[in-house]
Design an enzyme around this catalytic site. Sequence first.
Site, short mmCIF file in Angstrom:
data_model
loop_
_atom_site.label_atom_id
_atom_site.label_comp_id
_atom_site.label_asym_id
_atom_site.label_seq_id
_atom_site.Cartn_x
_atom_site.Cartn_y
_atom_site.Cartn_z
N ASP A 99 34.16 37.85 48.55
CA ASP A 99 34.08 37.76 47.17
C ASP A 99 33.38 36.84 46.57
OD1 ASP A 99 34.44 38.30 44.54
OD2 ASP A 99 36.85 38.34 44.49
N LYS A 134 26.32 32.83 39.28
CA LYS A 134 26.08 34.38 39.44
C LYS A 134 25.55 34.91 38.12
CE LYS A 134 28.93 38.13 41.12
NZ LYS A 134 30.43 38.46 41.43
N GLU A 154 31.83 45.34 44.22
CA GLU A 154 33.25 44.87 43.93
C GLU A 154 34.38 45.88 43.76
OE1 GLU A 154 32.28 41.74 41.33
OE2 GLU A 154 31.18 40.81 42.79
N ASP A 193 37.35 46.33 36.84
CA ASP A 193 37.31 45.10 37.38
C ASP A 193 36.60 44.11 36.32
OD1 ASP A 193 36.77 43.11 38.92
OD2 ASP A 193 35.66 44.02 40.32
#
Length: 599
Positions: free
Chosen positions: A7, A68, A172, A196
């Site tokens: 992850d 990211k 994810e 999420d």
Amino acid sequence: MPAIGIDLGTTNSCVAVFRNGRVEIIANDRGHRITPSFVSFVDNERLVGEAAKLDATENHENTLYQIKRLIGRTYDDPTVQADMKLWGFTVINDDNKPKIPVVHSCGGNIFCPEQISAMVLEEMKNAAEAFLGETVTDAVITVPAYFNDSQRRATHDAGEIAGLNVIGMINEPTAAAVAYGLDREIKNQRDVLIVDLGGGTFDVTIVKIEGRKFYVRATGGDTHLGGEDFDNILVEYFVSEFKQQHGEDISDNKRALNRLRVACEAAKTNLSSSTQAKVRLEALQGGHDFCSSISRSKFENLNHNVFERVLDTVKNTLSDSGLKKENIDDVVLVGGSTRIPKIREMLGKYFDSIKIKRTINPDEAVAYGAAAYAFALGSDEDSALKEFALEDVIPLSIGIGRRGGTMSFAIPRNTKIPTKVCENRLTVVDNQKRVTFKIYEGERTLARDNHFLGKFTLSGIPPAPRRKGKIKVHLEINACGILHASAFEEITGNSSGITIARDKGGLSESEIKRMVQEAEKFRKKDQELKRRSTARNALEDYAYSVKKEVDHKNLTTPKRICIMSSVTEILEWLDINKKEPPEMAELEARKIELEQLVE
Ligand code: AMP
């Protein structure tokens, strides 16, 4: 060789492996199950993870985080422009690609986001190798469901640069659904909505779970919404507080901003369990100490609009899935930011608070699901994950630009992947020789309002009156969500095609190759530094032990003096060279010299 699940988070990363019939979350060398996605360059060393995060306030220009938020984006992207203002490091424009310059003596002073993410991935790979005691190359990397094609491709490239063989990518929230499904051993069909909300991204996914089969019904989200936005809002609030208290603006003081950001994240986290949080920073600017506090209700008030965006996205995704909120059996919360009481309260009010499930660890669920998926991909005959099936969807529609500026929606959003479609096109003018196809992603009618992915040209079309030349356009999305587009002309068989992100802003094969080599250089240098540092510590330990022993041994005075002066000289030499361990040969030679003296 086991395949791992990683992850790769905006704030933290986590790695897991499926073995002996269950998923194991792998701790890093400090014993922690999550690792900050931070990379820092100090003198001659590269730090990754916790050590790098600790360096952020002192070495702000060379400590990189939230990468990211840059990956797969262009420099002129408004979110990049906004984020840059709040980061301690600098982002430069290289042909509209964001790049990060750092001060480092080991070459490659300007990095692209893929390289930095590769360093984090490599750290996770190393942790897995240390845990498993064997080399690991196969990995599944997770991406936010709402990542577009360029962001997925760039993440895939980062994996390659890290020396990984990316056998799959999984969204994810889908990975979290897998974790939830496997954990609860769901037998009868359940419709589960995954929320999420992490550090930088927000995803909502509705998954039908039936035993070990996972079918994604719909997905939605925002690749730029998460805990860091709440931190930013707090930073802005306290910047103005500081101005009020001391009449000074700290907005251009990167070091002060970095220190304030760390304090704001801590205050925000505290507000999840207390109703008040303090922020105290000594000598923040101009010798002024900063001392302030914030209540939970003020925090909720400041973030009201962002919190509302969270609920709106949930409602939109629900409507896309064709389900009503009453049809949802469980609402599963993952991502660190779902710990915020207001977020839980809003979701509890909208659904039924009984449906809100917190049974899985929000920090680890994504890596858990990725590891199970990696195992299922890697082994044909697994009894542990028998009947495992996963069906995901694309988050945004894919289309081809038409004459007149509109877009034809070739693959609608929420289509299952992998998928393949073929569109028939006709020539539009007499004797047309070539045709250029522009590929877009998005939901707007006009192509220019969508996200342009790339273009390619098919030439060599034989002469024919308009509308008589026939071309077939193929669009194919693989299981990683990466798009390949091609076209061919039926009579001549001429064809042309692209894998989208390779052509648009993504890295070329040769660039990746160069970066793999650069990463190898770093790896070697890091290993060498580690060896030297171990040898340095061994010499220091030995010198101290000799110093201690000399008193207990029955030695003649000249020998004692000789040994002691050698010990002192070694310790002083080590002290002078404490920034960077000396060369291996020198360290070994000094140790041998002392050993011979002691004999
Ligand atoms: P993730 O990307 O899932 O690791 O989530 C990281 C984000 O969760 C960061 O922005 C953290 O500040 C945030 N976070 C972690 N714990 C809490 C908490 N107790 N309350 C509020 N936010 C939290």
